[in-house]
Design a protein around this motif. Structure first.
Motif, PDB file in Angstrom:
ATOM      1  N   ARG A 199     -68.837 -17.069  30.584  1.00  0.00           N
ATOM      2  CA  ARG A 199     -68.498 -18.492  30.593  1.00  0.00           C
ATOM      3  C   ARG A 199     -69.710 -19.334  30.235  1.00  0.00           C
ATOM      4  O   ARG A 199     -69.628 -20.261  29.420  1.00  0.00           O
ATOM      5  CB  ARG A 199     -67.980 -18.882  31.981  1.00  0.00           C
ATOM      6  N   GLN A 235     -62.016 -21.749  31.707  1.00  0.00           N
ATOM      7  CA  GLN A 235     -63.303 -21.770  32.390  1.00  0.00           C
ATOM      8  C   GLN A 235     -64.418 -22.290  31.490  1.00  0.00           C
ATOM      9  O   GLN A 235     -65.302 -23.038  31.936  1.00  0.00           O
ATOM     10  CB  GLN A 235     -63.667 -20.360  32.875  1.00  0.00           C
ATOM     11  N   ALA A 264     -57.870 -19.475  37.819  1.00  0.00           N
ATOM     12  CA  ALA A 264     -58.217 -18.870  36.536  1.00  0.00           C
ATOM     13  C   ALA A 264     -59.075 -17.619  36.723  1.00  0.00           C
ATOM     14  O   ALA A 264     -58.863 -16.606  36.046  1.00  0.00           O
ATOM     15  CB  ALA A 264     -58.950 -19.889  35.657  1.00  0.00           C
ATOM     16  N   VAL A 265     -60.034 -17.692  37.649  1.00  0.00           N
ATOM     17  CA  VAL A 265     -60.886 -16.532  37.926  1.00  0.00           C
ATOM     18  C   VAL A 265     -60.047 -15.375  38.449  1.00  0.00           C
ATOM     19  O   VAL A 265     -60.197 -14.224  38.018  1.00  0.00           O
ATOM     20  CB  VAL A 265     -61.992 -16.899  38.941  1.00  0.00           C
ATOM     21  N   LYS A 266     -59.127 -15.681  39.371  1.00  0.00           N
ATOM     22  CA  LYS A 266     -58.302 -14.635  39.979  1.00  0.00           C
ATOM     23  C   LYS A 266     -57.393 -13.985  38.942  1.00  0.00           C
ATOM     24  O   LYS A 266     -57.217 -12.756  38.936  1.00  0.00           O
ATOM     25  CB  LYS A 266     -57.477 -15.235  41.117  1.00  0.00           C
ATOM     26  N   LEU A 267     -56.834 -14.775  38.028  1.00  0.00           N
ATOM     27  CA  LEU A 267     -55.946 -14.234  37.002  1.00  0.00           C
ATOM     28  C   LEU A 267     -56.709 -13.388  35.986  1.00  0.00           C
ATOM     29  O   LEU A 267     -56.139 -12.493  35.358  1.00  0.00           O
ATOM     30  CB  LEU A 267     -55.224 -15.379  36.282  1.00  0.00           C
ATOM     31  N   THR A 268     -58.014 -13.656  35.842  1.00  0.00           N
ATOM     32  CA  THR A 268     -58.834 -12.945  34.863  1.00  0.00           C
ATOM     33  C   THR A 268     -59.472 -11.684  35.437  1.00  0.00           C
ATOM     34  O   THR A 268     -59.888 -10.795  34.692  1.00  0.00           O
ATOM     35  CB  THR A 268     -59.934 -13.885  34.312  1.00  0.00           C
ATOM     36  N   GLY A 273     -57.522 -17.692  30.691  1.00  0.00           N
ATOM     37  CA  GLY A 273     -58.370 -17.955  31.844  1.00  0.00           C
ATOM     38  C   GLY A 273     -59.800 -18.251  31.441  1.00  0.00           C
ATOM     39  O   GLY A 273     -60.424 -19.198  31.946  1.00  0.00           O
ATOM     40  N   ASN A 294     -53.565 -13.458  29.595  1.00  0.00           N
ATOM     41  CA  ASN A 294     -54.002 -14.089  30.836  1.00  0.00           C
ATOM     42  C   ASN A 294     -55.513 -14.281  30.873  1.00  0.00           C
ATOM     43  O   ASN A 294     -56.011 -15.370  31.192  1.00  0.00           O
ATOM     44  CB  ASN A 294     -53.567 -13.256  32.044  1.00  0.00           C
ATOM     45  N   SER A 295     -56.251 -13.227  30.567  1.00  0.00           N
ATOM     46  CA  SER A 295     -57.707 -13.328  30.628  1.00  0.00           C
ATOM     47  C   SER A 295     -58.247 -14.241  29.528  1.00  0.00           C
ATOM     48  O   SER A 295     -59.222 -14.960  29.733  1.00  0.00           O
ATOM     49  CB  SER A 295     -58.348 -11.939  30.524  1.00  0.00           C
ATOM     50  N   GLN A 311     -67.670 -12.557  34.259  1.00  0.00           N
ATOM     51  CA  GLN A 311     -66.895 -13.756  33.909  1.00  0.00           C
ATOM     52  C   GLN A 311     -67.792 -14.983  33.895  1.00  0.00           C
ATOM     53  O   GLN A 311     -67.783 -15.775  32.943  1.00  0.00           O
ATOM     54  CB  GLN A 311     -65.781 -13.985  34.937  1.00  0.00           C
ATOM     55  N   GLN A 368     -59.913 -23.678  38.892  1.00  0.00           N
ATOM     56  CA  GLN A 368     -60.853 -22.668  38.438  1.00  0.00           C
ATOM     57  C   GLN A 368     -60.696 -21.362  39.216  1.00  0.00           C
ATOM     58  O   GLN A 368     -60.758 -20.265  38.640  1.00  0.00           O
ATOM     59  CB  GLN A 368     -62.294 -23.184  38.593  1.00  0.00           C
TER      60      GLN A 368
END
Length: 296
Positions: free
Chosen positions: A44, A228, A27-31, A224, A220-221, A40, A24
């Motif tokens: 989510r 999530q 995923a947060v960092k990539l988004t 991501g 990516n987002s 985010q 997770q």
């Protein structure tokens, strides 16, 4: 019937959950370049709430009903939302490694709360020693990043305190669910309270904080957020609350020490971040601590 020990199935599920929770963070960092952090979390929760309602309707569960746990459901929901809010605020002031250390004091909050408020959950000295060993493993894993000569001391302390507050809220959420009428509800209903309340509060908090919100949507987002919403907020949280209902809260919480270890591993595997030689020893400490906590 609450199981005293974690059986093989529970251990396997918990390991998978910790892997998901570790992913997770990736995923947060990539988004983050496309969607601000608190927004985010809010989006989510909004999407996962609709997904959960659809699941409950499919299972034949009534969405709106008197379950005599409304008050505690609202409390748990506010704690759930507050945890993410203050954690993301903490990351504005302190490093990710320091925030992780303070966040993973949460199992100690659960252990203390279990002693005070949950009948039948008593820890012996070996269990306490296991908690300490697992926590020291987390400290060791992040030891290379704990101190930065360029950090602002006052800001760092502020961030540390906010991360500690997030840990308190996380632990308190678990204790509230386990020690109140919430424990008699289905896992989906327990999760509904938390997702619905955070779906309302977190987007509002993001606007109040002046976040950019959704800047753009990229592959990516999109992936991501999909991860999530579906895997983390829906499947994994639903499974987590099922485990909390059927097993001792303190033993479940201790397993969460594995999450940052998986986070470090996946950061190395996916993002190319380095792993120090102390990581193997840290992993051994965490594994030993979990073993001790789950001994009779």
């Amino acid at each position: 019937m609450i199981a005293k020990r974690l059986d093989t199935l529970a251990i396997s599920i918990l390991t998978l959950l910790c892997m998901v929770f570790g992913l997770q963070q990736i995923a947060v960092k990539l988004t983050l370049p496309d969607i601000s952090p608190v927004m985010q979390a809010g989006l989510r929760s909004v999407a996962a709430t609709f997904l959960l309602v659809a699941w409950m309707k499919y299972k034949g569960e009534t969405i709106f009903q008197r379950d005599h746990a409304e008050f505690w459901g609202i409390i748990a929901g506010l704690l759930f939302a507050g945890e993410f809010l203050v954690l993301y605020m903490a990351l504005e002031y302190t490093g990710a490694a320091r925030a992780t250390i303070f966040l993973y004091t949460s199992p100690f909050i659960v252990a203390l709360g279990a002693q005070l408020f949950i009948p039948g959950e008593r820890m012996r000295m070996i269990h306490i020693a296991g908690l300490i060993a697992a926590f020291m493993g987390i400290v060791l894993a992040f030891s290379d990043s704990l101190f930065s000569p360029d950090s602002n001391l006052s800001e760092t302390i502020t961030g540390d305190l906010l991360a500690l507050l997030a840990a308190l809220m996380w632990g308190a959420t678990t204790v509230v669910i386990k020690a109140t009428p919430q424990s008699q509800l289905s896992p989906s209903r327990v999760l509904l309270y938390q997702l619905a309340i955070s779906a309302i509060t977190l987007p509002i908090a993001s606007v109040i904080m002046g976040e950019d919100g959704v800047r753009q949507v990229t592959l990516n987002s999109g992936l991501g957020m999909l991860f999530q919403v579906v895997i983390v907020a829906f499947v994994s949280y639903l499974t987590w609350f099922w485990l909390i209902r059927h097993y001792q809260a303190s033993k479940i919480a201790t397993f969460s020490f594995m999450t940052p270890m998986f986070g470090v591993f996946f950061a190395w595997l996916i993002l190319g971040e380095s792993i120090s030689l102390s990581f193997a020893l840290a992993l051994l400490l965490v594994a030993s601590g979990i073993y001790m906590v789950n001994r009779n």
